[in-house]
Design a protein around this motif. Sequence first.
Motif, PDB file in Angstrom:
ATOM      1  N   GLY A 379      27.809  25.518  32.881  1.00 53.75           N
ATOM      2  CA  GLY A 379      26.359  25.564  32.912  1.00 53.75           C
ATOM      3  C   GLY A 379      25.858  26.979  32.737  1.00 53.75           C
ATOM      4  N   LEU A 380      24.897  27.383  33.581  1.00 58.12           N
ATOM      5  CA  LEU A 380      24.352  28.742  33.509  1.00 58.12           C
ATOM      6  C   LEU A 380      24.898  29.621  34.625  1.00 58.12           C
ATOM      7  CD1 LEU A 380      20.691  28.107  32.303  1.00 58.12           C
ATOM      8  CD2 LEU A 380      22.503  29.362  31.111  1.00 58.12           C
ATOM      9  N   MET A 381      26.201  29.532  34.857  1.00 56.33           N
ATOM     10  CA  MET A 381      26.905  30.494  35.693  1.00 56.33           C
ATOM     11  C   MET A 381      28.185  30.883  34.966  1.00 56.33           C
ATOM     12  SD  MET A 381      27.936  27.910  38.874  1.00 56.33           S
ATOM     13  CE  MET A 381      28.696  29.205  39.839  1.00 56.33           C
ATOM     14  N   LEU A 382      28.359  32.189  34.761  1.00 59.33           N
ATOM     15  CA  LEU A 382      29.480  32.660  33.950  1.00 59.33           C
ATOM     16  C   LEU A 382      29.990  33.979  34.500  1.00 59.33           C
ATOM     17  CD1 LEU A 382      29.957  32.496  30.180  1.00 59.33           C
ATOM     18  CD2 LEU A 382      29.978  34.775  31.199  1.00 59.33           C
ATOM     19  N   GLY A 383      31.318  34.115  34.516  1.00 57.00           N
ATOM     20  CA  GLY A 383      31.944  35.348  34.952  1.00 57.00           C
ATOM     21  C   GLY A 383      32.828  35.921  33.867  1.00 57.00           C
ATOM     22  N   ILE A 384      32.745  37.222  33.675  1.00 58.00           N
ATOM     23  CA  ILE A 384      33.586  37.927  32.704  1.00 58.00           C
ATOM     24  C   ILE A 384      34.466  38.886  33.486  1.00 58.00           C
ATOM     25  CG2 ILE A 384      33.628  39.462  30.702  1.00 58.00           C
ATOM     26  CD1 ILE A 384      30.823  38.401  29.999  1.00 58.00           C
ATOM     27  N   GLU A 385      35.757  38.596  33.550  1.00 56.99           N
ATOM     28  CA  GLU A 385      36.678  39.443  34.317  1.00 56.99           C
ATOM     29  C   GLU A 385      37.281  40.509  33.420  1.00 56.99           C
ATOM     30  OE1 GLU A 385      40.727  39.290  37.060  1.00 56.99           O
ATOM     31  OE2 GLU A 385      39.578  37.450  36.716  1.00 56.99           O
ATOM     32  N   MET A 386      37.080  41.755  33.813  1.00 57.61           N
ATOM     33  CA  MET A 386      37.625  42.886  33.069  1.00 57.61           C
ATOM     34  C   MET A 386      38.963  43.304  33.669  1.00 57.61           C
ATOM     35  SD  MET A 386      34.010  44.896  32.487  1.00 57.61           S
ATOM     36  CE  MET A 386      32.965  43.913  33.586  1.00 57.61           C
ATOM     37  N   VAL A 387      39.916  43.640  32.794  1.00 55.46           N
ATOM     38  CA  VAL A 387      41.284  43.936  33.224  1.00 55.46           C
ATOM     39  C   VAL A 387      41.764  45.245  32.617  1.00 55.46           C
ATOM     40  CG1 VAL A 387      41.904  41.502  33.535  1.00 55.46           C
ATOM     41  CG2 VAL A 387      42.252  42.592  31.312  1.00 55.46           C
ATOM     42  N   GLU A 388      42.823  45.784  33.206  1.00 50.90           N
ATOM     43  CA  GLU A 388      43.425  47.001  32.670  1.00 50.90           C
ATOM     44  C   GLU A 388      44.383  46.675  31.537  1.00 50.90           C
ATOM     45  OE1 GLU A 388      45.027  51.089  34.610  1.00 50.90           O
ATOM     46  OE2 GLU A 388      46.027  49.263  35.312  1.00 50.90           O
ATOM     47  N   ASP A 389      45.123  45.569  31.686  1.00 50.68           N
ATOM     48  CA  ASP A 389      46.089  45.147  30.673  1.00 50.68           C
ATOM     49  C   ASP A 389      45.960  43.643  30.464  1.00 50.68           C
ATOM     50  OD1 ASP A 389      48.720  44.077  29.648  1.00 50.68           O
ATOM     51  OD2 ASP A 389      49.201  46.224  29.592  1.00 50.68           O
ATOM     52  N   LYS A 390      45.553  43.231  29.266  1.00 54.82           N
ATOM     53  CA  LYS A 390      45.315  41.810  29.010  1.00 54.82           C
ATOM     54  C   LYS A 390      46.594  40.997  29.030  1.00 54.82           C
ATOM     55  CE  LYS A 390      42.245  40.563  25.918  1.00 54.82           C
ATOM     56  NZ  LYS A 390      41.289  40.472  24.793  1.00 54.82           N
ATOM     57  N   ALA A 391      47.662  41.533  28.433  1.00 52.04           N
ATOM     58  CA  ALA A 391      48.913  40.791  28.346  1.00 52.04           C
ATOM     59  C   ALA A 391      49.490  40.513  29.723  1.00 52.04           C
ATOM     60  CB  ALA A 391      49.917  41.550  27.485  1.00 52.04           C
ATOM     61  N   LEU A 392      49.395  41.493  30.602  1.00 51.63           N
ATOM     62  CA  LEU A 392      49.957  41.361  31.946  1.00 51.63           C
ATOM     63  C   LEU A 392      48.925  40.875  32.964  1.00 51.63           C
ATOM     64  CD1 LEU A 392      52.064  44.668  32.056  1.00 51.63           C
ATOM     65  CD2 LEU A 392      52.872  42.347  31.562  1.00 51.63           C
ATOM     66  N   ARG A 393      47.682  40.735  32.539  1.00 51.12           N
ATOM     67  CA  ARG A 393      46.576  40.360  33.427  1.00 51.12           C
ATOM     68  C   ARG A 393      46.451  41.326  34.606  1.00 51.12           C
ATOM     69  NH1 ARG A 393      46.822  33.665  33.654  1.00 51.12           N
ATOM     70  NH2 ARG A 393      47.000  33.377  31.408  1.00 51.12           N
ATOM     71  N   THR A 394      46.728  42.598  34.325  1.00 53.88           N
ATOM     72  CA  THR A 394      46.660  43.616  35.366  1.00 53.88           C
ATOM     73  C   THR A 394      45.210  43.827  35.780  1.00 53.88           C
ATOM     74  OG1 THR A 394      48.523  44.743  34.313  1.00 53.88           O
ATOM     75  CG2 THR A 394      47.295  45.982  35.984  1.00 53.88           C
ATOM     76  N   PRO A 395      44.902  43.689  37.068  1.00 51.34           N
ATOM     77  CA  PRO A 395      43.503  43.834  37.503  1.00 51.34           C
ATOM     78  C   PRO A 395      42.937  45.207  37.169  1.00 51.34           C
ATOM     79  CG  PRO A 395      44.854  42.840  39.230  1.00 51.34           C
ATOM     80  CD  PRO A 395      45.799  43.308  38.175  1.00 51.34           C
ATOM     81  N   MET A 396      41.667  45.257  36.902  1.00 48.04           N
ATOM     82  CA  MET A 396      40.968  46.517  36.679  1.00 48.04           C
ATOM     83  C   MET A 396      40.958  47.309  37.984  1.00 48.04           C
ATOM     84  SD  MET A 396      39.173  48.222  34.327  1.00 48.04           S
ATOM     85  CE  MET A 396      38.488  47.051  33.147  1.00 48.04           C
ATOM     86  N   PRO A 397      41.420  48.569  37.975  1.00 50.93           N
ATOM     87  CA  PRO A 397      41.415  49.357  39.210  1.00 50.93           C
ATOM     88  C   PRO A 397      40.004  49.507  39.773  1.00 50.93           C
ATOM     89  CG  PRO A 397      42.658  50.463  37.461  1.00 50.93           C
ATOM     90  CD  PRO A 397      41.942  49.314  36.816  1.00 50.93           C
ATOM     91  N   ARG A 398      39.899  49.528  41.081  1.00 48.85           N
ATOM     92  CA  ARG A 398      38.590  49.673  41.724  1.00 48.85           C
ATOM     93  C   ARG A 398      37.935  50.994  41.341  1.00 48.85           C
ATOM     94  NH1 ARG A 398      37.547  46.044  45.746  1.00 48.85           N
ATOM     95  NH2 ARG A 398      35.975  47.434  46.637  1.00 48.85           N
ATOM     96  N   SER A 399      38.757  51.983  40.977  1.00 43.39           N
ATOM     97  CA  SER A 399      38.227  53.297  40.606  1.00 43.39           C
ATOM     98  C   SER A 399      37.665  53.339  39.186  1.00 43.39           C
ATOM     99  CB  SER A 399      39.327  54.357  40.736  1.00 43.39           C
ATOM    100  OG  SER A 399      40.436  54.018  39.899  1.00 43.39           O
ATOM    101  N   SER A 400      37.919  52.296  38.400  1.00 40.43           N
ATOM    102  CA  SER A 400      37.470  52.297  37.007  1.00 40.43           C
ATOM    103  C   SER A 400      35.941  52.230  36.926  1.00 40.43           C
ATOM    104  CB  SER A 400      38.077  51.123  36.251  1.00 40.43           C
ATOM    105  OG  SER A 400      37.541  51.037  34.937  1.00 40.43           O
ATOM    106  N   ASP A 401      35.393  52.991  35.993  1.00 36.88           N
ATOM    107  CA  ASP A 401      33.944  52.961  35.795  1.00 36.88           C
ATOM    108  C   ASP A 401      33.540  52.037  34.648  1.00 36.88           C
ATOM    109  OD1 ASP A 401      34.859  54.391  33.609  1.00 36.88           O
ATOM    110  OD2 ASP A 401      33.330  55.968  33.753  1.00 36.88           O
ATOM    111  N   ILE A 402      34.492  51.313  34.059  1.00 37.07           N
ATOM    112  CA  ILE A 402      34.197  50.478  32.898  1.00 37.07           C
ATOM    113  C   ILE A 402      33.182  49.379  33.219  1.00 37.07           C
ATOM    114  CG2 ILE A 402      35.194  48.756  31.331  1.00 37.07           C
ATOM    115  CD1 ILE A 402      37.583  50.585  30.992  1.00 37.07           C
ATOM    116  N   PRO A 403      33.349  48.608  34.303  1.00 33.73           N
ATOM    117  CA  PRO A 403      32.340  47.582  34.584  1.00 33.73           C
ATOM    118  C   PRO A 403      30.930  48.153  34.723  1.00 33.73           C
ATOM    119  CG  PRO A 403      34.313  47.168  35.869  1.00 33.73           C
ATOM    120  CD  PRO A 403      34.477  48.520  35.256  1.00 33.73           C
ATOM    121  N   ALA A 404      30.795  49.267  35.423  1.00 35.89           N
ATOM    122  CA  ALA A 404      29.476  49.881  35.606  1.00 35.89           C
ATOM    123  C   ALA A 404      28.918  50.377  34.278  1.00 35.89           C
ATOM    124  CB  ALA A 404      29.562  51.026  36.608  1.00 35.89           C
TER     125      ALA A 404
END
Length: 455
Positions: A379-404
Amino acid sequence: MTNSTVQLKEDNGQFLWHPMAHPAAMKKAKPDIVARGEGCWIWDVDGHKMLDGVGGLWASNLGHSTKPVRDAIVAQLDELPFYNVFRGTTHPRAIELSSRLVKLMEPDGVSAVLFSNGGSDAVEGALKIARQYHKLRGEKDRFKFISLRQGYHGVHFGGMSVNGNTNFRRAYEPLLPGCFHIDTPWLYRNPFTDDPLELGEICAELLEREIVFQGPDTVAAFIAEPVQGAGGVIVPPANYWPLVRQICDKHGVLLIADEVVTGFGRTGHLFGTRLWGVNADLWCLAKGISSGYVPLGATAISAKVAKVFDDDKTGQASVSHGYTYSAHPVAAAAALATLDEIERLDVPGNAGRVGAVMQERLRKLESSCSFVGNVRGVGLMLGIEMVEDKALRTPMPRSSDIPARVAKEAYQRGLMVRISGPNLILSPPLVISAEEIGLLCDTLEAAFAAVEATL
């Protein structure tokens, strides 16, 4: 920039503590000050116009200028600005709204409603009613609650205790005893399988194993969102909720559906539980019930639960819970007008139609953007998860400024979005048009491309 605008920006950090924020950080990084709204659009104090991709905060389902709701609020202020609904008193709008909601949720098995001030209150009411229900049935040892990791259930001590995210818990521990958490059926991040139906079965089995381990005669309720919102817009497999319902019935455990976000149309269905064809025993409602115009919450109570209270002969069924502003006349008037508009505009239908376009279009970011790992929603709820490594699904570090940085690029291009950890979350008004959805997607794609070009 006027002097008054300058003063607002200075006073904000000086005097206002923001929810979910470090007070000192708000003095250094000035928050966006939204000054005006019309339809699905908002303007900040500097006159910058943006499409509201946040819907206020999951709440402005009818947008920011619905005249029928505004008129109902004004009329109620003229008629009766406030009276309470404590034992022995009530007022017309409270009665009308309770009747309207019960009839609206009759297919779900609802027979009564308890009003409050917002989502956290609605959760608190559901947890208390669940415990009292079992006591009235002579099962006083049923006090425990089971919930999902990544789940969000508000910020009262009860809601925090069943929250499945440590960010909301750690600073306030120790919390309510008797609260336990199990793995959520999160297809993108789970240690079990990439098959959705198998995952649904495994995670439902985890619930049953926890109930059995705790002792079924000690478990009061299982609480979950039909689709997890703040946890990252996690949509469970189609078989999960039906299996959960079977397990709860088997062990005499109540099922609480936290519909604070999903209620009143956001998933494309009037209520999130209808996505799965499942009736809960208690529902937590807020946000869309009044489209955010006036704060209001409600705990909807199934006929099964209500009957135990109605039939009690012990004198212990008095609900010793409620708030001064429960069923506030102005909030109830706003809700009644909101429900009229939801029906008149077929709000759930619109959310389903334009939401499908948004889902299909933005899922392409998974292939076009190097740091987008997963796009999910309904519906009208959507989440876009940003990652450090797509192949490994490595989570984006909390220190990363990319989401902001993505959020800032979107803001500058005329779109307000919300960042929660590594997730960009979209929850626009449910009356958004197909043209506005196209603009939202265009703008967000450009924001991601702008950040991509700098990496």
